[in-house]
Design a protein around this motif. Structure first.
Motif, PDB file in Angstrom:
ATOM      1  N   GLN A 199     114.849  54.515  36.943  1.00 56.33           N
ATOM      2  CA  GLN A 199     115.544  55.674  37.432  1.00 56.33           C
ATOM      3  C   GLN A 199     117.007  55.381  37.822  1.00 56.33           C
ATOM      4  OE1 GLN A 199     113.266  59.101  39.315  1.00 56.33           O
ATOM      5  NE2 GLN A 199     111.623  57.880  39.086  1.00 56.33           N
ATOM      6  N   ARG A 217     119.319  54.025  35.219  1.00 61.54           N
ATOM      7  CA  ARG A 217     119.853  54.931  34.377  1.00 61.54           C
ATOM      8  C   ARG A 217     121.090  55.564  34.855  1.00 61.54           C
ATOM      9  NH1 ARG A 217     115.184  58.309  33.726  1.00 61.54           N
ATOM     10  NH2 ARG A 217     114.385  56.957  31.978  1.00 61.54           N
ATOM     11  N   SER A 252     114.162  59.376  27.771  1.00 60.84           N
ATOM     12  CA  SER A 252     115.324  58.338  28.334  1.00 60.84           C
ATOM     13  C   SER A 252     116.629  58.969  28.063  1.00 60.84           C
ATOM     14  CB  SER A 252     115.142  56.942  28.065  1.00 60.84           C
ATOM     15  OG  SER A 252     116.246  56.259  28.654  1.00 60.84           O
ATOM     16  N   ALA A 311     117.196  62.420  29.832  1.00 60.75           N
ATOM     17  CA  ALA A 311     117.609  62.311  31.149  1.00 60.75           C
ATOM     18  C   ALA A 311     119.102  61.571  31.234  1.00 60.75           C
ATOM     19  CB  ALA A 311     116.741  61.115  31.827  1.00 60.75           C
ATOM     20  N   VAL A 355     116.211  58.714  44.439  1.00 54.03           N
ATOM     21  CA  VAL A 355     116.065  59.277  43.169  1.00 54.03           C
ATOM     22  C   VAL A 355     115.093  60.338  42.896  1.00 54.03           C
ATOM     23  CG1 VAL A 355     116.778  57.098  41.963  1.00 54.03           C
ATOM     24  CG2 VAL A 355     114.388  57.579  42.320  1.00 54.03           C
TER      25      VAL A 355
END
Length: 497
Positions: free
Chosen positions: A218, A221, A254, A257, A497
Motif C-alpha cells: 500500500q 503504491r 492494483s 488502486a 495507509v
C-alpha cells in the motif's frame, strides 16, 4: 496497551489477531469448549499410560531416543531436561512482539485438543500474554520441522529458568514469575514435548511477514504513482477494461488502486513530449505487484490452516480413545507459499530498481541527468544507484528457496526439514530492504515532480508529496544522502495507509 481481548478457541485465530496480540498487546481468553478439549486430551494421556501403551514423549524419549523408556517417577526431571537439552538456539534474539505472536499461536494450537499437555501449561501461556511475561527467545536454530530449538525458551521461563521480560523489563525468569504472582511449574508427562514440538515460531514470523507485506504494498503504491507523475508517464496500463480482459484479480485490484490515487492528476490530460508507452518497469507495475498480492492470498489461506490446527506428534484423538503417530509437524504447505511470495517480492525489487534507474535518465524523463537542479555543479543522485544495486542483490539472495537445504539428523530418523523460520525471516528481510529501495524511489519521484514545476498531482499523491516534503526538502544542493535515505525510510514506515 490495548483494551481488546481475543477469544481463543483453537479454531478461528486470524493473521490479523496475531498482529494485534503481538504489537497492540491485546489480551487473550480461552473458551470453555477449548479448555474441555485440553482436559480430554490430558485424560487420554494418563489412560494410555495405564494401559502400557508406548507414547512418544510421555513414557519414551524423543528423536533418536524414542526407544528409551521414561518412568513415571522421572516425569518432572525428564521433561525439564528435555527443555534444557533442546535450548540450542542462537542469536539474534526475537523481539517482544515476535515472542508474543509465537505464544499466541502455540496456545491456540494447544486448544485444538490433540497435544495432551497439562491445563496449567495452557493457563501459563494465557497468563504470560496477559501479564506481560515474555521469555527471551533466540531466533535461529530451528530447521522448521517443529521449532524445538527455540520454543523451549517459553518452557524454561515457565519452570523459572532462563530470562524473560516482565512489562518489557528484562530479568531472571524466576523474578518475572514472582512479580506476576506465579510459581515455577512442575512438569508432567509429555509437557516438555508439547511445549517444544510446534511450528509456532515459523508460523508467527510468517503471519507478521504477511501483514508487513500488505502494508508495504500500500505504501509503495503511493510512491509508484508519484514516480509515474515524475516520469510524465502513461495511464493506459491502469485502464479497467484492459485489466478485466486479463483476468487476474491482483492485477485488476492494483491497477484500480493506482488509478484512484492518480485521480485529477495532470497525467489524465495530453502532455507534449509524453511517450506512447513507458518502460516495462512502469507499464507492468500493476501486473507484477498484483502477482505478489495473489501469492499473498494463497499464503494467507494456507497459513490460517496452520494457525488453527494441531501440528503435534503424536496426535491425541480423545474422541476415538487413541493416539497416533503423525506427520502434522510438516509445514511445507505454507512454507512453499512463503517462498513463492518471496520470489514475487524479488521481482518487485527488480522492478523498483529499474524504475529508479529510468527516472534518473533524461532519455526517459526529459529532465536533467540524475535529477540534478543544476548540471555541472550539483551531482544529485549520481551515485545512489550503487545502494539500490546492493539491496537488490541481497533480495535476490533472500528470495532463494531455503526449504531444500537441510541435513539428515538425529541418527537419520529426522531426514527431512523445511527451514520454515528462515524462510519467513528471509521474506521479512526482503520487505525491509524494499522499504529502503522504495525510499530512494520516493526521493527521485519528489525531485522529478519539483523539476517539472510541480504540475497538478493526483488526489492520493498530492497529500503524500506534501507530507514527505515536510520531512525531506527539495535537493537544491548536494548533501548527505544517507541521512535523506533514512529520513525517507522512517517517513514511509510511519505513513498511515
Amino acid at each position: 496497551m490495548s483494551e481488546k481481548t481475543i477469544l481463543l478457541t483453537g479454531k478461528d485465530l486470524t493473521i490479523k489477531q496475531v498482529g494485534e496480540i503481538a504489537y497492540e498487546n491485546a489480551k487473550v481468553e480461552i473458551s470453555k469448549e477449548a479448555m474441555e478439549r485440553v482436559l480430554a486430551a490430558r485424560e487420554l494421556i494418563f489412560e494410555l499410560d495405564k494401559r502400557g501403551v508406548a507414547v512418544y514423549g510421555l513414557n519414551t524419549g524423543v528423536g533418536w531416543n524414542k526407544d528409551k523408556v521414561v518412568y513415571a517417577d522421572r516425569y518432572d526431571a525428564y521433561n525439564k531436561n528435555l527443555l534444557r537439552s533442546h535450548m540450542i538456539g542462537v542469536g539474534p534474539e526475537c523481539t517482544i512482539p515476535e515472542v508474543r505472536a509465537v505464544m499466541a499461536i502455540r496456545l491456540n494450537g494447544f486448544l485444538c485438543g490433540n497435544t495432551g499437555v497439562d491445563k496449567e501449561i495452557v493457563n501459563y501461556y494465557e497468563k504470560f500474554l496477559n501479564f506481560g511475561i515474555t521469555p527471551v527467545m533466540k531466533s535461529r536454530g530451528s530447521v522448521g520441522e517443529a521449532d524445538i530449538a527455540t520454543l523451549t525458551a517459553i518452557g524454561l521461563t515457565a519452570i523459572g529458568e532462563g530470562e524473560a521480560y516482565y512489562q518489557e523489563e528484562r530479568m531472571e525468569s524466576k523474578r518475572a514469575l514472582e512479580l506476576a504472582g506465579l510459581k515455577p511449574l512442575k512438569m508432567g508427562p509429555k509437557d516438555g514435548l508439547g511445549i517444544a514440538s510446534s511450528n509456532a515460531q515459523g508460523a508467527a514470523f510468517a503471519a507478521l511477514a504477511v501483514q508487513e507485506a500488505e502494508v508495504f504494498i500500500q505504501r509503495y503504491r503511493r510512491v509508484f504513482c508519484l514516480a509515474l507523475e515524475g516520469m510524465n508517464g502513461v495511464l493506459d496500463p491502469m485502464d479497467e477494461s484492459v485489466n478485466k480482459a486479463r483476468g487476474y484479480k491482483g492485477q485488476a485490484q492494483s491497477a484500480k488502486a493506482c488509478k484512484e490515487l492518480l485521480k485529477g492528476s495532470y497525467l489524465e490530460k495530453p502532455w507534449e513530449g509524453r511517450a506512447l508507452q513507458d518502460p516495462l518497469s512502469f507499464r507492468c507495475q500493476s501486473a507484477i505487484t498484483g502477482s505478489v498480492m495473489d501469492a499473498l492470498e494463497y499464503l494467507k489461506t494456507q497459513l490460517e490452516v496452520e494457525l488453527n490446527a494441531t501440528d503435534d506428534n503424536p496426535c491425541l484423538l480423545p474422541e476415538e480413545d487413541r493416539m497416533c503417530g503423525s506427520p502434522n509437524f510438516e509445514p511445507l504447505s505454507w512454507v512453499l507459499a512463503v517462498e513463492m511470495v518471496s520470489i514475487g517480492l524479488g521481482h518487485m525489487s527488480k522492478m523498483i530498481a529499474q524504475q529508479i534507474l529510468r527516472i534518473g535518465d533524461p532519455g526517459f524523463t526529459k529532465l536533467n541527468r540524475f535529477l540534478t537542479p543544476m548540471e555541472g555543479s550539483v551531482i544529485a543522485y549520481g551515485t545512489i544507484q550503487k545502494t539500490v544495486s546492493v539491496l537488490d542483490a541481497e533480495n535476490r539472495m533472500y528470495a532463494n528457496p531455503v526449504s531444500l537445504d537441510f541435513l539428515s539428523m538425529a541418527g537419520h530418523i529426522e531426514d527431512t526439514a523445511s527451514n520454515a523460520p528462515m524462510a519467513a525471516m528471509n521474506m521479512r528481510k526482503i520487505i525491509d530492504n524494499l522499504y529502503y529501495m522504495t525510499s530512494i524511489c520516493l526521493m527521485h519521484a519528489a525531485q522529478a515532480v519539483d523539476l517539472r514545476d510541480h504540475p497538478s498531482l493526483g488526489a492520493g499523491t498530492e497529500a503524500f508529496y506534501t507530507a514527505y516534503r515536510e520531512v525531506v526538502p527539495f535537493l537544491d544542493n548536494d548533501r548527505n544522502m544517507s541521512e535523506d535515505i533514512q529520513k525517507t525510510y522512517d517517513f514511509l514506515k510511519g505513513y498511515e495507509v
